[in-house]
Design a protein around this motif. Structure first.
Motif, PDB file in Angstrom:
ATOM      1  N   LEU A 195      -1.191   8.195  -0.928  1.00 35.75           N
ATOM      2  CA  LEU A 195      -0.802   7.045  -0.106  1.00 35.75           C
ATOM      3  C   LEU A 195      -1.989   6.177   0.296  1.00 35.75           C
ATOM      4  O   LEU A 195      -1.822   5.203   1.038  1.00 35.75           O
TER       5      LEU A 195
ATOM      6  N   ASP B 118       6.170   6.273  -3.393  1.00 34.67           N
ATOM      7  CA  ASP B 118       6.503   4.917  -3.848  1.00 34.67           C
ATOM      8  C   ASP B 118       7.381   4.191  -2.832  1.00 34.67           C
ATOM      9  O   ASP B 118       7.184   2.999  -2.563  1.00 34.67           O
TER      10      ASP B 118
ATOM     11  N   SER C  16      -3.338  -1.676   7.179  1.00 30.04           N
ATOM     12  CA  SER C  16      -2.524  -1.185   6.074  1.00 30.04           C
ATOM     13  C   SER C  16      -2.309   0.332   6.177  1.00 30.04           C
ATOM     14  O   SER C  16      -1.215   0.818   5.922  1.00 30.04           O
TER      15      SER C  16
ATOM     16  N   VAL D 103       1.271   2.197   6.631  1.00 31.72           N
ATOM     17  CA  VAL D 103       1.709   3.277   5.737  1.00 31.72           C
ATOM     18  C   VAL D 103       2.088   4.510   6.557  1.00 31.72           C
ATOM     19  O   VAL D 103       3.134   5.132   6.321  1.00 31.72           O
TER      20      VAL D 103
ATOM     21  N   LEU E  14       5.131   3.176   0.202  1.00 33.13           N
ATOM     22  CA  LEU E  14       4.224   2.062  -0.119  1.00 33.13           C
ATOM     23  C   LEU E  14       5.001   0.756  -0.281  1.00 33.13           C
ATOM     24  O   LEU E  14       4.516  -0.305   0.117  1.00 33.13           O
TER      25      LEU E  14
ATOM     26  N   GLY F 157       4.491  -2.346   2.698  1.00 28.34           N
ATOM     27  CA  GLY F 157       3.845  -3.593   2.280  1.00 28.34           C
ATOM     28  C   GLY F 157       4.439  -4.816   2.929  1.00 28.34           C
ATOM     29  O   GLY F 157       3.810  -5.853   3.057  1.00 28.34           O
TER      30      GLY F 157
END
Length: 216
Positions: free
Chosen positions: A173, A209, A4, A8, A212, A216
């Motif tokens: 983040l 934002d 993850s 990111v 992220l 995802g």
């Protein structure tokens, strides 16, 4: 490093991975003129003003010919004020115009217009480098940190350098706060590009934002 965090970091670099120097039209090299332009940009970015305005003001100064310390020193105070105004840098334009002129004169007198002399004198000591940069009128701690954050691309002895604002972006983040771990996440892009992207995430919540959401 978790998948993850890797996702990111990759998304952040893909969508926002541009140094502020490049955004201002500076092709950063270890040569006097682009290093001076980075010094000017760093000073402008350190004020309490939007980064986009600081970048535009730097671009206007350079467009109007003030690309090196001699040209900056030879320009009139009003010419510097006008260029800053073109970039929207109006709140601090008069004081900044004075500081830019004084800073250029000092750099010419003390270092022949060449910031590489400050690098040589510091000899890899970050504190000494910051102290040398801060001798420039208008260059406070924040400006020196910004300069170092971007200059690490051509002065690798100071890499990896992630200043407080970049670390704020990393925290937002969900990325590590350790510079070496962040440098690994940066991969081939390098820490300077990654640090600038992290700063954008710190300055604008919508950037974080966006990253992220797409990571995802």
């Amino acid at each position: 490093m978790s998948a993850s965090q890797s996702a990111v970091a990759t998304t952040l670099l893909d969508r926002h991975g541009t140094t502020y120097a490049r955004e201002a039209g500076i092709t950063l090299k270890d040569t006097p003129q682009p290093l001076y332009q980075l010094l000017v940009l760093s000073s402008l970015l350190s004020a309490r003003i939007r980064a986009s305005v600081a970048v535009a003001a730097a671009g206007a100064l350079f467009h109007d010919g003030m690309r090196n310390p001699r040209a900056m020193a030879d320009a009139s105070w009003q010419e510097r004020v006008d260029a800053l105004g073109e970039g929207g840098y109006r709140r601090y334009d008069e004081r900044t115009a004075t500081q830019l002129g004084e800073g250029a004169e000092r750099l010419l007198e003390e270092h022949r217009g060449d910031l590489r002399q400050i690098r040589e004198e510091a000899d890899g000591d970050e504190r000494a480098l910051v102290e040398g940069l801060r001798e420039t009128p208008g260059m406070g701690p924040a400006g020196a940190e910004i300069f170092l954050r971007e200059a690490q691309a051509v002065w690798p002895e100071y890499a990896p350098h992630f200043d407080g604002k970049a670390l704020q972006g990393a925290e937002r983040l969900g990325l590590p706060q350790d510079p070496k771990r962040l440098a690994r996440l940066a991969g081939d892009a390098g820490p300077a590009v990654f640090a600038a992207a992290l700063v954008r995430a710190a300055l604008e919540k919508k950037v974080a934002d966006d990253v992220l959401e797409h990571a995802g």
